[in-house]
Design a protein around this motif. Sequence first.
Motif, short mmCIF file in Angstrom:
data_model
loop_
_atom_site.label_atom_id
_atom_site.label_comp_id
_atom_site.label_asym_id
_atom_site.label_seq_id
_atom_site.Cartn_x
_atom_site.Cartn_y
_atom_site.Cartn_z
N THR A 177 18.54 -1.20 -21.97
CA THR A 177 18.20 -0.67 -20.65
C THR A 177 17.37 0.59 -20.72
N GLU A 178 17.22 1.16 -21.89
CA GLU A 178 16.50 2.43 -22.06
C GLU A 178 15.05 2.31 -21.60
N GLY A 179 14.69 3.17 -20.65
CA GLY A 179 13.30 3.25 -20.20
C GLY A 179 12.85 2.15 -19.26
N ARG A 180 13.75 1.28 -18.84
CA ARG A 180 13.35 0.18 -17.95
C ARG A 180 13.32 0.65 -16.51
N GLU A 181 12.29 0.26 -15.79
CA GLU A 181 12.12 0.60 -14.38
C GLU A 181 11.63 -0.65 -13.65
N ASN A 182 11.77 -0.67 -12.34
CA ASN A 182 11.15 -1.72 -11.54
C ASN A 182 9.64 -1.52 -11.62
N VAL A 183 8.92 -2.60 -11.83
CA VAL A 183 7.46 -2.54 -11.88
C VAL A 183 6.93 -3.56 -10.88
N ALA A 184 6.05 -3.10 -10.00
CA ALA A 184 5.47 -3.97 -8.98
C ALA A 184 4.14 -4.52 -9.47
N PHE A 185 3.93 -5.81 -9.28
CA PHE A 185 2.64 -6.45 -9.53
C PHE A 185 2.16 -7.00 -8.20
N LYS A 202 0.84 -1.20 0.00
CA LYS A 202 0.00 0.00 0.00
C LYS A 202 0.87 1.25 0.00
N GLU A 203 1.90 1.25 0.83
CA GLU A 203 2.83 2.38 0.90
C GLU A 203 3.52 2.59 -0.45
N GLN A 204 3.92 1.50 -1.09
CA GLN A 204 4.56 1.57 -2.40
C GLN A 204 3.63 2.23 -3.42
N TYR A 205 2.38 1.78 -3.42
CA TYR A 205 1.42 2.31 -4.41
C TYR A 205 1.08 3.77 -4.10
N GLU A 206 0.94 4.11 -2.84
CA GLU A 206 0.65 5.49 -2.47
C GLU A 206 1.81 6.41 -2.85
N THR A 207 3.04 5.93 -2.75
CA THR A 207 4.20 6.72 -3.17
C THR A 207 4.11 6.98 -4.67
N TYR A 208 3.75 5.95 -5.44
CA TYR A 208 3.56 6.14 -6.89
C TYR A 208 2.48 7.19 -7.14
N LEU A 209 1.35 7.09 -6.44
CA LEU A 209 0.27 8.05 -6.66
C LEU A 209 0.71 9.47 -6.35
N GLU A 247 -1.56 -19.49 -13.86
CA GLU A 247 -1.43 -18.88 -15.19
C GLU A 247 -0.95 -17.44 -15.10
N ILE A 248 -1.48 -16.68 -14.15
CA ILE A 248 -1.05 -15.28 -13.98
C ILE A 248 0.41 -15.24 -13.57
N HIS A 249 0.80 -16.09 -12.63
CA HIS A 249 2.20 -16.14 -12.19
C HIS A 249 3.13 -16.48 -13.36
N ALA A 250 2.74 -17.46 -14.17
CA ALA A 250 3.56 -17.88 -15.30
C ALA A 250 3.70 -16.74 -16.31
N LEU A 251 2.62 -16.01 -16.56
CA LEU A 251 2.68 -14.90 -17.50
C LEU A 251 3.62 -13.80 -16.99
N ILE A 252 3.49 -13.44 -15.72
CA ILE A 252 4.37 -12.41 -15.16
C ILE A 252 5.82 -12.88 -15.19
N LYS A 253 6.05 -14.16 -14.89
CA LYS A 253 7.41 -14.72 -14.92
C LYS A 253 8.00 -14.60 -16.33
N THR A 254 7.19 -14.83 -17.35
CA THR A 254 7.65 -14.70 -18.73
C THR A 254 8.15 -13.28 -18.99
N TYR A 255 7.39 -12.29 -18.53
CA TYR A 255 7.81 -10.90 -18.73
C TYR A 255 9.03 -10.56 -17.89
N GLU A 256 9.13 -11.10 -16.68
CA GLU A 256 10.34 -10.88 -15.88
C GLU A 256 11.57 -11.38 -16.62
#
Length: 193
Positions: free
Chosen positions: A176-184, A114-121, A155-164
């Motif tokens: 590396t251009e434009g890459r950031e940590n993304v939280a799911f 929640k703190e992470q998402y509120e910081t983004y907001l 299935e959701i975990h496998a899809l996210i793992k593919t993108y990781e």
Amino acid sequence: MENRRRITDLGTLKAFGHPLRMKLYSALRVAGPATASQLAAQVDEAVSLVSYHLRKLAEHGLIEEARARSEDARERWWQAAQDTLSFRHEDFKDSPEGAAAHAAVIRGLIAHRKEQYETYLDQQAAWGEQWRTAADQSDFLARLNPAELTRLNAEIHALIKTYEERGKAAEAAGDTEGRENVAFHLASFPFRP
């Protein structure tokens, strides 16, 4: 290959469950190896306190010493000992203390997320239009049985793992251009109105 660990003992769960230790573990997992001094600056705590909590995490195999990244032999570098931690209710349900510790850890993780998402907001404007458009906050409602929910989560975990893995491979290749940590953050649970 992913290094996963399922915590099944109460001592390790309680060691991880301390709020500062969760922050330290998260910092090491996201940013990679760091010293106690670097971590203390990130979490705004005294180096001695951070060192103490790092040792506690290490005692339970949650973090480990990393290869030194500087010439200063006095510096001790730490890294997360695994890519993914999990803890399941069924491993702690047989004792009131275990069930309470499990619930407390989950609540701590939810508070951190929640703190992470509120910081983004709070900082949305600084991210720029492409990131604001790409970011998402969704809510879905499905009527499923336990087996279907288990399959959906897998299935959701496998899809996210593919993108990781794609992201890691692209970065290793120099993209590396434009890459950031993304939280799911995924929470799937039954409820009754």
